[in-house]
Enzyme design. Structure first.
Site, PDB file in Angstrom:
ATOM      1  N   ASP A  72      43.828  23.546  57.657  1.00 40.72           N
ATOM      2  CA  ASP A  72      44.342  24.772  57.048  1.00 40.72           C
ATOM      3  C   ASP A  72      45.849  24.614  56.826  1.00 40.72           C
ATOM      4  O   ASP A  72      46.628  24.563  57.773  1.00 40.72           O
ATOM      5  CB  ASP A  72      44.057  25.962  57.982  1.00 40.72           C
ATOM      6  N   GLY A  97      39.966  32.683  42.965  1.00 39.02           N
ATOM      7  CA  GLY A  97      38.686  32.728  42.279  1.00 39.02           C
ATOM      8  C   GLY A  97      38.888  33.435  40.943  1.00 39.02           C
ATOM      9  O   GLY A  97      40.029  33.628  40.508  1.00 39.02           O
ATOM     10  N   ALA A 137      48.575  31.329  34.520  1.00 34.30           N
ATOM     11  CA  ALA A 137      48.912  32.274  33.455  1.00 34.30           C
ATOM     12  C   ALA A 137      48.982  33.699  34.001  1.00 34.30           C
ATOM     13  O   ALA A 137      49.555  34.581  33.350  1.00 34.30           O
ATOM     14  CB  ALA A 137      47.874  32.182  32.342  1.00 34.30           C
ATOM     15  N   TYR A 167      47.765  37.861  43.230  1.00 32.56           N
ATOM     16  CA  TYR A 167      47.675  36.454  42.831  1.00 32.56           C
ATOM     17  C   TYR A 167      48.853  36.011  41.944  1.00 32.56           C
ATOM     18  O   TYR A 167      49.480  34.974  42.181  1.00 32.56           O
ATOM     19  CB  TYR A 167      46.348  36.251  42.106  1.00 32.56           C
ATOM     20  N   GLU A 209      33.514  32.382  41.023  1.00 35.44           N
ATOM     21  CA  GLU A 209      33.403  31.699  39.740  1.00 35.44           C
ATOM     22  C   GLU A 209      34.135  32.466  38.635  1.00 35.44           C
ATOM     23  O   GLU A 209      34.284  33.661  38.689  1.00 35.44           O
ATOM     24  CB  GLU A 209      31.928  31.491  39.357  1.00 35.44           C
ATOM     25  N   LYS A 218      24.495  32.810  34.151  1.00 39.11           N
ATOM     26  CA  LYS A 218      23.671  33.982  33.802  1.00 39.11           C
ATOM     27  C   LYS A 218      22.687  33.648  32.679  1.00 39.11           C
ATOM     28  O   LYS A 218      21.540  34.097  32.694  1.00 39.11           O
ATOM     29  CB  LYS A 218      24.579  35.145  33.383  1.00 39.11           C
ATOM     30  N   GLN A 238      37.437  41.305  25.392  1.00 37.89           N
ATOM     31  CA  GLN A 238      38.567  40.599  26.003  1.00 37.89           C
ATOM     32  C   GLN A 238      38.648  39.188  25.403  1.00 37.89           C
ATOM     33  O   GLN A 238      37.628  38.540  25.204  1.00 37.89           O
ATOM     34  CB  GLN A 238      38.408  40.419  27.527  1.00 37.89           C
ATOM     35  N   ARG A 240      40.406  35.198  25.603  1.00 38.03           N
ATOM     36  CA  ARG A 240      40.999  34.206  26.508  1.00 38.03           C
ATOM     37  C   ARG A 240      40.986  32.845  25.817  1.00 38.03           C
ATOM     38  O   ARG A 240      40.251  32.631  24.856  1.00 38.03           O
ATOM     39  CB  ARG A 240      40.159  34.055  27.790  1.00 38.03           C
TER      40      ARG A 240
HETATM   41  P1  NAD Z   1      39.288  26.004  43.985  1.00 43.03           P
HETATM   42  O1  NAD Z   1      39.041  27.284  44.722  1.00 43.03           O
HETATM   43  O2  NAD Z   1      38.102  25.251  43.496  1.00 43.03           O
HETATM   44  O3  NAD Z   1      40.160  25.031  44.877  1.00 43.03           O
HETATM   45  C1  NAD Z   1      41.172  25.476  45.743  1.00 43.03           C
HETATM   46  C2  NAD Z   1      40.944  24.818  47.095  1.00 43.03           C
HETATM   47  O4  NAD Z   1      42.003  25.211  47.978  1.00 43.03           O
HETATM   48  C3  NAD Z   1      39.635  25.245  47.751  1.00 43.03           C
HETATM   49  O5  NAD Z   1      38.800  24.123  47.965  1.00 43.03           O
HETATM   50  C4  NAD Z   1      40.067  25.883  49.053  1.00 43.03           C
HETATM   51  O6  NAD Z   1      39.202  25.604  50.152  1.00 43.03           O
HETATM   52  C5  NAD Z   1      41.443  25.270  49.256  1.00 43.03           C
HETATM   53  N1  NAD Z   1      42.258  26.093  50.152  1.00 43.03           N
HETATM   54  C6  NAD Z   1      42.394  27.434  50.144  1.00 43.03           C
HETATM   55  N2  NAD Z   1      43.179  27.821  51.158  1.00 43.03           N
HETATM   56  C7  NAD Z   1      43.539  26.702  51.825  1.00 43.03           C
HETATM   57  C8  NAD Z   1      44.328  26.460  52.969  1.00 43.03           C
HETATM   58  N3  NAD Z   1      44.907  27.462  53.636  1.00 43.03           N
HETATM   59  N4  NAD Z   1      44.496  25.179  53.388  1.00 43.03           N
HETATM   60  C9  NAD Z   1      43.892  24.158  52.730  1.00 43.03           C
HETATM   61  N5  NAD Z   1      43.136  24.328  51.634  1.00 43.03           N
HETATM   62  C10 NAD Z   1      42.956  25.588  51.190  1.00 43.03           C
HETATM   63  O7  NAD Z   1      40.273  26.372  42.787  1.00 43.03           O
HETATM   64  P2  NAD Z   1      40.763  25.472  41.575  1.00 43.03           P
HETATM   65  O8  NAD Z   1      40.207  26.088  40.346  1.00 43.03           O
HETATM   66  O9  NAD Z   1      40.543  24.040  41.845  1.00 43.03           O
HETATM   67  O10 NAD Z   1      42.332  25.789  41.592  1.00 43.03           O
HETATM   68  C11 NAD Z   1      43.306  24.849  42.041  1.00 43.03           C
HETATM   69  C12 NAD Z   1      44.702  25.424  41.852  1.00 43.03           C
HETATM   70  O11 NAD Z   1      44.900  25.748  40.479  1.00 43.03           O
HETATM   71  C13 NAD Z   1      44.970  26.721  42.631  1.00 43.03           C
HETATM   72  O12 NAD Z   1      46.315  26.750  43.028  1.00 43.03           O
HETATM   73  C14 NAD Z   1      44.747  27.795  41.596  1.00 43.03           C
HETATM   74  O13 NAD Z   1      45.432  28.977  41.897  1.00 43.03           O
HETATM   75  C15 NAD Z   1      45.300  27.100  40.364  1.00 43.03           C
HETATM   76  N6  NAD Z   1      44.761  27.677  39.111  1.00 43.03           N
HETATM   77  C16 NAD Z   1      43.466  27.467  38.761  1.00 43.03           C
HETATM   78  C17 NAD Z   1      42.990  28.012  37.584  1.00 43.03           C
HETATM   79  C18 NAD Z   1      41.572  27.824  37.128  1.00 43.03           C
HETATM   80  O14 NAD Z   1      41.227  28.302  36.056  1.00 43.03           O
HETATM   81  N7  NAD Z   1      40.720  27.145  37.865  1.00 43.03           N
HETATM   82  C19 NAD Z   1      43.834  28.789  36.759  1.00 43.03           C
HETATM   83  C20 NAD Z   1      45.142  28.990  37.160  1.00 43.03           C
HETATM   84  C21 NAD Z   1      45.613  28.408  38.327  1.00 43.03           C
END
Ligand code: NAD
Length: 352
Positions: A72, A97, A137, A167, A209, A218, A238, A240
């Site tokens: 963590d 998420g 974004a 967020y 998701e 779905k 909406q 995107r």
């Molecule tokens: P994801 O949820 O699949 O991966 C994030 C991972 O971080 C998870 O596996 C989770 O277990 C881990 N995590 C959370 N808290 C933690 C902690 N305290 N210590 C260690 N690990 C921890 O999400 P993702 O889509 O792979 O996103 C990755 C990054 O990109 C994130 O910072 C997210 O905010 C950013 N992001 C993603 C998107 C998108 O569309 N997927 C869009 C904008 C920003």
């Protein structure tokens, strides 16, 4: 916004990363972090350390040859251990998420500030050469996103600040932390604002998701379970843009290794705008079905419209995400459908 570059110290930039330099990727048990670990492994990097708080069996991808640590990172001592010996640190860890998650769990989203705060301090103390932060974004001013016929968001639109509650504010604050570690301490930081990343190995059920995966699931459920309707969050108007995962990991690499992009947030997204209704039509066409639409106007729907202005990234990198949405959605649909069948057959899929 005053530029952090104005206070730029004399730090050495332009370091040529070697294939045996230690690369640390946090959030490696998740979607983008796992895909990034695979990308660097395939590129020939021999020392990659993935870190995630999930127990190892729950990681979405376990990439052979990648050291995997389950910790963590909101705990300081774990952050220190995670970056020991690191030359480059990619922070992809966040509690996050889709809209269903970030509108309901703002405290969890805000608490991700602990991850970046401990990690960047530890990376700086460990003498890392480069540090990457995955912004979003959602850091943009929400006042500019009230109309589905959006003007695409350019980097300067984050200020004056009115980010997505929870967020988005965490992302905006952590961006500033990255900028100041460069300005005052000379740690080379890079920041990308992701716009809706999607693709195989992403979260596709369970509540975290995002729209592309949720719509694929779905439609797949309706098709194989004999239902003739689909429930859509919001009224379908909406808009995107969605960025394919292969473009995302390539973009992260390019952004991290561009001196012009030190401490300078840049959009990493597609500029192909689509409404949720049209996205559903696209998935129906891929699946070969036509479904009745039921709109849930009480469900989380996020801002009315959002698109990525790619003028800046094109200008500095001569590149932008370009995978056509239909192509990426076809790959995503096929992967989710396979996961769906595997799960039904009692096989363990990664997200169970
Ligand atoms: P994801 O949820 O699949 O991966 C994030 C991972 O971080 C998870 O596996 C989770 O277990 C881990 N995590 C959370 N808290 C933690 C902690 N305290 N210590 C260690 N690990 C921890 O999400 P993702 O889509 O792979 O996103 C990755 C990054 O990109 C994130 O910072 C997210 O905010 C950013 N992001 C993603 C998107 C998108 O569309 N997927 C869009 C904008 C920003």
């Amino acid at each position: 916004m005053s530029s952090p570059m104005a206070k730029r110290p004399k730090a050495e930039t332009g370091y040529q990363t070697r294939k045996d330099d230690l690369i640390v990727i946090t959030g490696a048990g998740g979607f983008i972090g796992g895909s990034l670990a695979r990308y660097f492994r395939d590129k020939g990097f021999t020392r990659i350390r993935g870190v995630d708080r999930k127990p190892l069996p729950e990681w979405y991808q376990r990439v052979e040859g990648v050291e995997c640590l389950s910790m963590d990172l909101s705990e300081k001592e774990n952050a220190v251990r995670a970056v020991e010996g690191a030359v480059e640190v990619y922070n992809l860890a966040a509690d996050m998420g889709g809209m269903g998650f970030i509108e309901r769990f703002r405290v969890e989203c805000l608490r991700s500030v602990l991850i970046n705060t401990h990690l960047i301090e530890a990376a700086w103390r460990a003498g890392a050469r480069r540090y990457f932060f995955s912004s979003s974004a959602c850091a943009y001013n929400t006042e500019l996103q009230k109309d589905p016929n959006v003007r695409a968001l350019k980097e300067s639109d984050a200020y004056p600040a009115m980010a997505e509650r929870g967020y988005g504010w965490e992302k905006l604050f952590s961006e500033m932390v990255c900028q100041e570690y460069w300005a005052e301490r000379g740690l080379e930081t890079h920041i990308a604002r992701f716009h809706n990343i999607y693709g195989p190995n992403g979260t596709w059920f369970g509540g975290r998701e995002k729209a592309p995966a949720a719509i694929c699931r779905k439609v797949i459920e309706a098709k194989h379970e004999g239902r003739n309707y689909i429930e859509i969050w919001g009224d379908g108007t909406q808009t995107r843009s969605f960025c394919y995962i292969a473009d995302c990991v390539l973009g992260i690499d390019k952004i991290m290794h561009c001196d012009q992009l030190i401490a300078t947030p840049v959009n990493l997204g597609s500029s192909e705008l689509i409404s949720i209704d049209d996205l559903v039509t696209m998935v129906e066409e891929i699946a070969g079905v036509k479904l009745e639409r039921r709109y849930d106007l009480t469900a989380p729907r996020g801002v009315a419209g959002r698109n990525s202005d790619n003028t800046f990234i094109r200008q500095v990198l001569g590149w932008e995400p370009s995978t056509p949405l239909r192509e990426g959605m076809r790959e995503t649909y096929q992967w989710i459908e396979q996961q769906y069948f595997d799960r039904k057959a009692g096989k363990r899929v990664v997200q169970d």
